[in-house]
Enzyme design. Structure first.
Site, PDB file in Angstrom:
ATOM      1  N   CYS A  83       0.837  -1.207   0.000  1.00 29.06           N
ATOM      2  CA  CYS A  83       0.000   0.000   0.000  1.00 29.06           C
ATOM      3  C   CYS A  83       0.874   1.261   0.000  1.00 29.06           C
ATOM      4  CB  CYS A  83      -0.987  -0.070   1.168  1.00 29.06           C
ATOM      5  SG  CYS A  83      -2.325   1.105   1.008  1.00 29.06           S
ATOM      6  N   HIS A 170      -3.640  -5.453   0.441  1.00 29.42           N
ATOM      7  CA  HIS A 170      -3.135  -5.949   1.729  1.00 29.42           C
ATOM      8  C   HIS A 170      -3.122  -7.477   1.775  1.00 29.42           C
ATOM      9  CE1 HIS A 170      -2.775  -2.067   3.679  1.00 29.42           C
ATOM     10  NE2 HIS A 170      -3.814  -1.719   2.943  1.00 29.42           N
ATOM     11  N   GLU A 172      -1.778  -9.222   3.967  1.00 28.68           N
ATOM     12  CA  GLU A 172      -1.709  -9.672   5.361  1.00 28.68           C
ATOM     13  C   GLU A 172      -3.078  -9.855   6.014  1.00 28.68           C
ATOM     14  OE1 GLU A 172      -1.039  -6.793   4.124  1.00 28.68           O
ATOM     15  OE2 GLU A 172      -1.339  -5.099   5.474  1.00 28.68           O
ATOM     16  N   SER A 223     -15.047  -6.783  32.203  1.00 30.49           N
ATOM     17  CA  SER A 223     -16.307  -6.461  31.529  1.00 30.49           C
ATOM     18  C   SER A 223     -17.136  -7.716  31.348  1.00 30.49           C
ATOM     19  CB  SER A 223     -16.018  -5.857  30.159  1.00 30.49           C
ATOM     20  OG  SER A 223     -15.445  -6.850  29.323  1.00 30.49           O
ATOM     21  N   GLY A 224     -16.457  -8.876  31.364  1.00 30.58           N
ATOM     22  CA  GLY A 224     -17.160 -10.129  31.087  1.00 30.58           C
ATOM     23  C   GLY A 224     -16.903 -10.590  29.671  1.00 30.58           C
ATOM     24  N   GLY A 225     -16.214  -9.765  28.883  1.00 27.65           N
ATOM     25  CA  GLY A 225     -15.861 -10.155  27.519  1.00 27.65           C
ATOM     26  C   GLY A 225     -14.635 -11.074  27.530  1.00 27.65           C
ATOM     27  N   VAL A 226     -14.369 -11.602  26.345  1.00 31.37           N
ATOM     28  CA  VAL A 226     -13.281 -12.573  26.221  1.00 31.37           C
ATOM     29  C   VAL A 226     -11.950 -11.977  26.694  1.00 31.37           C
ATOM     30  CG1 VAL A 226     -12.014 -14.025  24.589  1.00 31.37           C
ATOM     31  CG2 VAL A 226     -14.424 -13.537  24.198  1.00 31.37           C
ATOM     32  N   ASP A 227     -11.651 -10.757  26.267  1.00 31.63           N
ATOM     33  CA  ASP A 227     -10.328 -10.189  26.557  1.00 31.63           C
ATOM     34  C   ASP A 227     -10.108 -10.058  28.064  1.00 31.63           C
ATOM     35  OD1 ASP A 227     -10.399  -9.921  23.859  1.00 31.63           O
ATOM     36  OD2 ASP A 227     -10.725  -7.752  23.859  1.00 31.63           O
ATOM     37  N   SER A 228     -11.101  -9.505  28.763  1.00 34.27           N
ATOM     38  CA  SER A 228     -10.866  -9.266  30.185  1.00 34.27           C
ATOM     39  C   SER A 228     -10.818 -10.584  30.960  1.00 34.27           C
ATOM     40  CB  SER A 228     -11.901  -8.305  30.767  1.00 34.27           C
ATOM     41  OG  SER A 228     -13.186  -8.849  30.682  1.00 34.27           O
TER      42      SER A 228
END
Ligand code: XMP
Length: 620
Positions: A83, A170, A172, A223-228
């Protein structure tokens, strides 16, 4: 850092959204890869075996050319420009660039030369993901185009005499289907002698977290999300459960019943030391009267910190604590968190108050280099239950950024559409020739009609933030084109109409329907309506595995009966960096529209048919 024992490929980061992703892909292909600032690159005996110049939000300037001319002098190993990098290499070697005349965002068909090194073994015709406003108009001497796209004669090039390659698209991102093979072909030219195998992700992340924690108590907002939850599990493994405390903040911006469900779930899974803070009143008080999306994000992010500080005081933890955040890489890059990157939106964990804590060494971010798919893999390695890992992502600022606001000022005047006001001229549909029209689709396309809506949403175009209008498209006679044609139409509308960055469709005939902009802020009644619509739609979409996330957005637009318009945006993605539209069955969509209208005060349901780029997944 460069490891002298290993052949390495370096990615020079010009601020593109995907610079880090390139390095990830290269590593996944078994080659050691580092990301570095262009200024830090040195040609010399220990220079990398290959170099990749990333995308970036800027146009190529003489300053970039001067810098790279100096840095690349004496470097003879293969170079791939992507790009912005593709344009920079062309200009550096005497080619000519054109700014802004042909824009392309999202899926684009290319024709490539299968004899060219980058495309060896690949089909001549393939789809790639693009995001650019500038392009190479004239190649340098002794360079040749190895791929072309509609409106982009030089979609890829290679030099005759030196291993220099460029791709305008892109490779990638997961949405370029042959992208990995293209990168692999490039790596084959780099003559890597020392293959590389990644360390176990779990061991690396846990060790880094233990080192970053020192002897501090770790405090986590969950938060209850996957990441946390993955971050929480990493912390427990790194320093033991006794030194980990966590807090769930019910901001009042959660989905229907979500905070209670999360707490029940965590208790059932045996997570201890989690407290809950009901902070709805505080969040809604501070959000009253605020319409601007970045301002809302800033307020929500600041309040998280304030609630946390109050809690820490109440718990009397003293000074020896650190805040743990489940920040993942897309949060960092979109918040403009690398040197040359543009700010697309300020993620809640990158507001100034948090940045100040990061600068003082008070923040630990175990997942900061990972993408969503890697977080899910790590979660699996850590033994977290699959249903938890499969939960759709939900942004920290919650419904606060899914309820679009309007401050009551005069509606904006129609822009760029001339005489026709907000209406799209019918010629944008009648002149559209899809690449491979089907008999079924042709009629449907020609009779569509459209209009630009007087609201705005955030997009990411050419690695930069955009804040533009959506266009809504409907079919007065009820005939619709088939999905690939609808995708191609949406793609073309955004590429050609400079004022829009999204396209939504309405199954209802909007020919005689007017929508009025009304003063709207983040308030309980609007949130409750959004929660009801969201809950109904999520219930119907649950269990469709292709859907990665399905935000529901409330617009500050109301029909003559006073009913509010909503948007449904189900996307297919893997890492949130790019996203495709979920091709919903129109029968199901009609049912979802009826479900929406069943909620008091809710009216039309629009379906977002915009890829990322040019639209981001969330609207704000
Ligand atoms: P966009 O809308 O930028 O979002 O395409 C990419 C992914 O990030 C999520 N998102 C957030 N997550 N804090 C978060 O933890 C935030 O402030 C935030 N904003 C967006 C979004 O839901 C999508 O999965």
């Amino acid at each position: 850092m460069l490891d002298p024992k290993l052949d390495c490929v370096a990615v020079l980061d010009f601020g593109g959204q995907y610079a880090h992703l390139i390095a990830n892909r290269v590593r996944a292909l078994g080659v050691y890869c580092v990301v570095m600032a262009p200024e830090d690159f040195r040609a010399g005996a220990d220079a990398p075996a290959g170099l990749i110049l990333s995308g970036g939000p800027q146009s190529v300037t003489d300053e970039h050319v001067r810098l790279m001319r100096a840095r690349l002098a004496g470097y003879g190993n293969p170079i791939l420009g992507i790009c912005f990098g593709h344009q920079l290499l062309a200009k550096l070697h005497g080619g000519r660039l054109v700014h802004g005349s042909e824009r392309q965002y999202g899926p684009t068909p290319i024709r490539c030369d299968p004899a060219a090194e980058l495309f060896l073994g690949l089909p001549t015709e393939q789809t790639v993901w693009m995001s650019h406003g500038d392009h190479v108009a004239e190649l340098p001497p002794r360079f040749r185009a190895t791929a072309t796209a509609p409106n982009c004669a030089v979609a890829a090039f290679e030099a005759d005499l030196r291993p220099i390659f460029g791709v305008q698209f892109h490779p990638e991102v997961v949405h370029t289907p042959h992208g990995n093979a293209i990168l692999k072909n490039f790596l084959a030219t780099c003559r890597i002698r020392t293959p590389w195998a990644p360390d176990g992700m779990r061991r690396r992340v846990v060790e880094q977290t233990r080192a970053a924690a020192g002897d501090a108590t770790l405090f986590l907002l969950v938060s209850g999300g996957v990441d946390s939850l993955v971050a929480l599990q990493v912390c427990i493994e790194a320093v033991g459960p006794g030194r980990v405390r966590s807090l769930h903040v019910d901001t009042g911006l959660m989905r229907l019943g979500e905070s209670d469900d999360i707490l029940k779930f965590l208790a059932a899974e045996g997570f201890r030391n989690i407290e809950i803070e009901r902070a709805e009143t505080r969040f809604l008080r501070e959000l009253a009267g605020v319409a601007d999306p970045e301002q809302k994000r800033a307020i929500i992010g600041r309040l998280f910190v304030e609630v946390l500080r109050d809690k820490l005081r109440a718990l009397n933890l003293g000074d020896n604590w650190k805040l743990v955040q489940g920040t993942i890489y897309p949060d960092t890059i979109e918040s403009g968190g690398t040197k040359n990157a543009a700010k697309i939106k300020t993620h809640h964990n990158r507001v100034p108050e948090i940045q100040a804590m990061i600068d003082r060494g008070l923040v630990v971010e175990p997942l900061r280099d990972l993408y969503k798919d890697e977080v899910r893999l790590l979660g699996r390695e850590l033994g977290l239950p699959q249903p938890l890992l499969d939960r759709h992502p939900f942004p920290g600022p919650g419904l606060g950024i899914r309820l679009l606001c309007h401050d009551g000022s005069r509606p904006p005047s129609p822009c760029g559409m001339g005489e026709s006001g907000w209406e799209l001229p019918p010629t944008v549909f009648t002149s559209f020739q899809p690449d491979s029209p089907t008999a079924q689709g042709r009629g449907g396309l020609q009779s569509l009609r459209g209009r630009i809506l007087p609201v705005k949403s955030v997009g990411v175009q050419g690695d930069e933030r955009s804040y533009r209008h959506p266009a809504v498209v409907w079919s007065p006679d009820g005939r619709w084109p088939v999905w690939p044609e609808l995708n191609a139409l949406a793609n073309r509308l955004v590429n050609e109409l400079a004022d829009i960055n999204r396209v939504v469709v309405s199954l209802e005939n909007l020919t005689d329907v007017e929508f009025a902009l009304r003063e709207t802020f983040v308030e309980r009644a609007g949130l409750d309506r959004l929660r009801q619509v969201d809950a109904r739609l999520q219930r119907r979409l649950a269990g469709i595995p292709e859907i990665w996330q399905a935000p529901v957005i409330a617009l500050p637009l109301f029909d003559a009966a006073g009913d509010q318009a909503f948007v449904l945006r189900p996307v297919c993605s893997r890492d949130a960096m790019t996203a495709d539209v979920y091709p919903i069955d129109f029968g199901l969509l009609a049912e979802l529209a009826r479900e929406t209208r069943a909620v008091p005060g809710a009216g039309a349901l629009f379906y977002d048919v915009t890829t990322k780029p040019p639209g981001t997944i969330e609207w704000e």
